[in-house]
Design a protein around this motif. Structure first.
Motif, PDB file in Angstrom:
ATOM      1  N   GLY A 208      45.619  57.304  65.243  1.00  0.00           N
ATOM      2  CA  GLY A 208      44.971  57.382  66.545  1.00  0.00           C
ATOM      3  C   GLY A 208      44.051  56.203  66.775  1.00  0.00           C
ATOM      4  N   ALA A 211      38.566  56.640  71.683  1.00  0.00           N
ATOM      5  CA  ALA A 211      38.539  56.524  73.135  1.00  0.00           C
ATOM      6  C   ALA A 211      37.430  55.564  73.570  1.00  0.00           C
ATOM      7  CB  ALA A 211      38.321  57.887  73.767  1.00  0.00           C
ATOM      8  N   HIS A 220      32.843  52.642  72.092  1.00  0.00           N
ATOM      9  CA  HIS A 220      33.827  53.701  71.909  1.00  0.00           C
ATOM     10  C   HIS A 220      33.155  55.009  71.494  1.00  0.00           C
ATOM     11  CE1 HIS A 220      36.184  50.009  71.641  1.00  0.00           C
ATOM     12  NE2 HIS A 220      37.229  50.742  71.991  1.00  0.00           N
ATOM     13  N   ALA A 224      36.086  61.075  69.668  1.00  0.00           N
ATOM     14  CA  ALA A 224      37.198  61.292  70.600  1.00  0.00           C
ATOM     15  C   ALA A 224      38.343  60.356  70.216  1.00  0.00           C
ATOM     16  CB  ALA A 224      36.752  61.035  72.038  1.00  0.00           C
ATOM     17  N   VAL A 225      39.370  60.936  69.588  1.00  0.00           N
ATOM     18  CA  VAL A 225      40.507  60.152  69.110  1.00  0.00           C
ATOM     19  C   VAL A 225      41.702  60.394  70.026  1.00  0.00           C
ATOM     20  CG1 VAL A 225      42.086  59.720  67.190  1.00  0.00           C
ATOM     21  CG2 VAL A 225      39.681  60.260  66.736  1.00  0.00           C
ATOM     22  N   GLN A 226      42.311  59.321  70.486  1.00  0.00           N
ATOM     23  CA  GLN A 226      43.485  59.400  71.340  1.00  0.00           C
ATOM     24  C   GLN A 226      44.716  58.904  70.579  1.00  0.00           C
ATOM     25  OE1 GLN A 226      42.242  56.857  74.603  1.00  0.00           O
ATOM     26  NE2 GLN A 226      41.402  58.594  75.742  1.00  0.00           N
ATOM     27  N   PRO A 227      45.921  59.246  71.055  1.00  0.00           N
ATOM     28  CA  PRO A 227      47.127  58.710  70.420  1.00  0.00           C
ATOM     29  C   PRO A 227      47.164  57.189  70.527  1.00  0.00           C
ATOM     30  CG  PRO A 227      47.662  60.559  71.858  1.00  0.00           C
ATOM     31  CD  PRO A 227      46.234  60.206  72.130  1.00  0.00           C
ATOM     32  N   ASP A 244      39.935  47.616  70.302  1.00  0.00           N
ATOM     33  CA  ASP A 244      39.742  49.028  69.984  1.00  0.00           C
ATOM     34  C   ASP A 244      39.790  49.294  68.480  1.00  0.00           C
ATOM     35  OD1 ASP A 244      39.931  50.171  72.829  1.00  0.00           O
ATOM     36  OD2 ASP A 244      41.792  49.020  72.679  1.00  0.00           O
TER      37      ASP A 244
END
Length: 321
Positions: A208, A211, A220, A224-227, A244
Motif C-alpha cells: 500500500g 494517503a 501524508h 491511512a493506507v491506500q492500494p 509518496d
C-alpha cells in the motif's frame, strides 16, 4: 508488482553534462573506492554522501547540481522526509524551530548539509567510514553522533555497494533516519559525459501507500493506507507521478535501465517506508526507518543515551555493458 511511471516523451540528452564527477570545492576531502570497473566517490564535506557511482563507464547518480537535496545518495538524520512546519517537540516537552527547507516545512534532517569531522579508508581502497556530530553546531538541539560506512565488492559485471548509517544518541531523543538516492533517469557515459540508453524504471511490490494529507499538501496520513497502483505512462509536463511513502515492501525493489544495468536495493530491518519521488530528471527511491513527519504523526524511534539506530542499504548490480 508495480512500476514507476514511464516517460516515452523523454530521451537521453546528447548535450555534454556540465556537472563534474567531483566539484572543485569537494576535491580535497573526497574519498574514492574502487574495484574492477567500478568507482565510488564519497564526499565527507557534502553531508557524508555518495557523490558518484560509475559502473563500466556509466554514472548511475545525479551529480552535484547546486541543491543539496537533489543529487547523489545522502543520509537523512535525525529525521527522514518532511517535518511539518519545521518544528518538533522533544521528550522533555521543549519545542524546537528549524529553518524551513521545503515551503514552510523542513525535510531530510540536518546531516545532509553537514560535514564529517573524521574519516578513514581501508588499505585496499574498498571501504571507508565517515563520522559527524549531530549537535547544536550542526543544527540539532539534542546531542547525537552519526557514522556512515561504505563497503564495495565485486566488479562491473556483478557487484555491490553497502552503505550503513548509524545514529547514536548521547541523550534520550526521538529520531528517524534513512537514505535518499537520486538515480539518473538516463545513465551517463562518464567519458563522453552525455546520456545514453533507455529510461530507468523502478519495479517493486508494496502492499500500500500512505494517503496524501489534503489539509497539508506534500504530507501524508500515517494511519491511512491506500492500494498502491502502477505509475502508468506520464504525460509531458505532468511532473512527478509519485511523491509518496509506500509500505509493506518485503521484496527488494529493482531499477532497470533497459538491459544495461539492473540495480537491486536491499534495506535493513529497521526500514518501514519507501518514499518514491519520480520527476522527469531523476528517480529517487528512499528507504526510511519511520514515516515522514513522524515527530508529529507518530512512528518516531525513541533512543536512550548510548543506543543506536542503524540503517544499512545495499545496492547490488548486474550489467551487460
Amino acid at each position: 508488482m508495480i512500476r514507476s511511471a514511464r516517460h516515452p516523451h523523454l530521451a537521453p540528452s546528447s548535450a555534454q553534462e556540465t556537472y563534474p564527477q567531483v566539484p572543485d570545492y569537494l576535491q580535497a576531502t573526497a574519498i574514492t573506492l574502487g574495484v574492477d570497473g567500478v568507482s565510488v566517490t564519497l564526499l565527507p564535506d557534502a553531508g557524508l554522501r555518495v557523490g558518484s557511482i560509475v559502473i563500466g563507464g556509466r554514472e548511475l547518480l545525479v551529480r552535484e547540481n547546486g541543491h543539496p537535496a537533489t543529487w547523489g545518495i545522502f543520509p537523512m538524520a535525525p529525521w527522514a522526509g518532511r517535518m511539518a512546519n519545521a518544528t518538533f517537540t522533544d521528550l522533555a516537552g521543549a519545542t524546537h524551530q528549524f529553518p524551513p527547507t521545503w515551503g514552510e516545512h523542513a525535510f531530510h534532517g540536518r546531516l545532509y548539509q553537514g560535514s564529517a569531522n573524521e574519516q578513514s579508508i581501508s588499505g585496499d581502497g574498498t571501504s571507508a567510514v565517515m563520522y559527524a556530530p549531530l549537535d547544536s553546531a550542526a543544527g540539532w538541539p539534542l546531542n547525537a553522533r552519526a557514522e556512515v560506512s561504505a563497503a564495495l565488492t565485486g566488479n562491473a559485471t556483478a557487484g555491490a555497494l553497502t552503505i550503513t548509517l548509524a545514529i547514536t544518541a548521547e541523550v534520550s531523543q526521538l529520531v528517524t533516519a534513512g537514505w535518499h538516492p537520486c538515480f539518473r533517469r538516463f545513465l551517463l557515459d562518464a567519458n563522453l559525459r552525455s546520456e545514453i540508453g533507455t529510461e530507468g524504471v523502478l519495479s517493486f511490490a508494496p502492499t500500500g501507500v500512505l494517503a496524501r494529507d489534503a489539509a497539508m499538501p506534500g504530507l501524508h496520513l500515517v494511519d491511512a493506507v491506500q492500494p498502491a497502483v502502477d505509475g502508468g505512462v506520464a504525460s509531458p509536463g505532468s511532473g512527478a507521478t509519485w511523491d509518496d511513502p509506500f509500505v509493506g515492501v518485503t521484496t527488494p525493489p529493482q531499477i532497470t535501465w533497459g538491459d544495461d544495468v539492473t540495480l537491486t536495493l536491499t534495506a535493513g530491518p529497521a526500514v518501514t517506508h519507501w518514499m518514491v519521488y519520480d520527476p522527469d530528471e531523476a528517480l529517487c527511491v528512499e528507504p526510511q526507518a519511520g514515516p515522514p513527519d513522524a515527530f508529529h504523526r507518530g512512528g518516531a524511534i525513541e533512543l536512550q543515551a548510548g543506543e543506536s539506530l542503524v540503517v544499512p542499504l545495499t545496492l547490488a548490480w548486474t550489467t551487460k555493458i
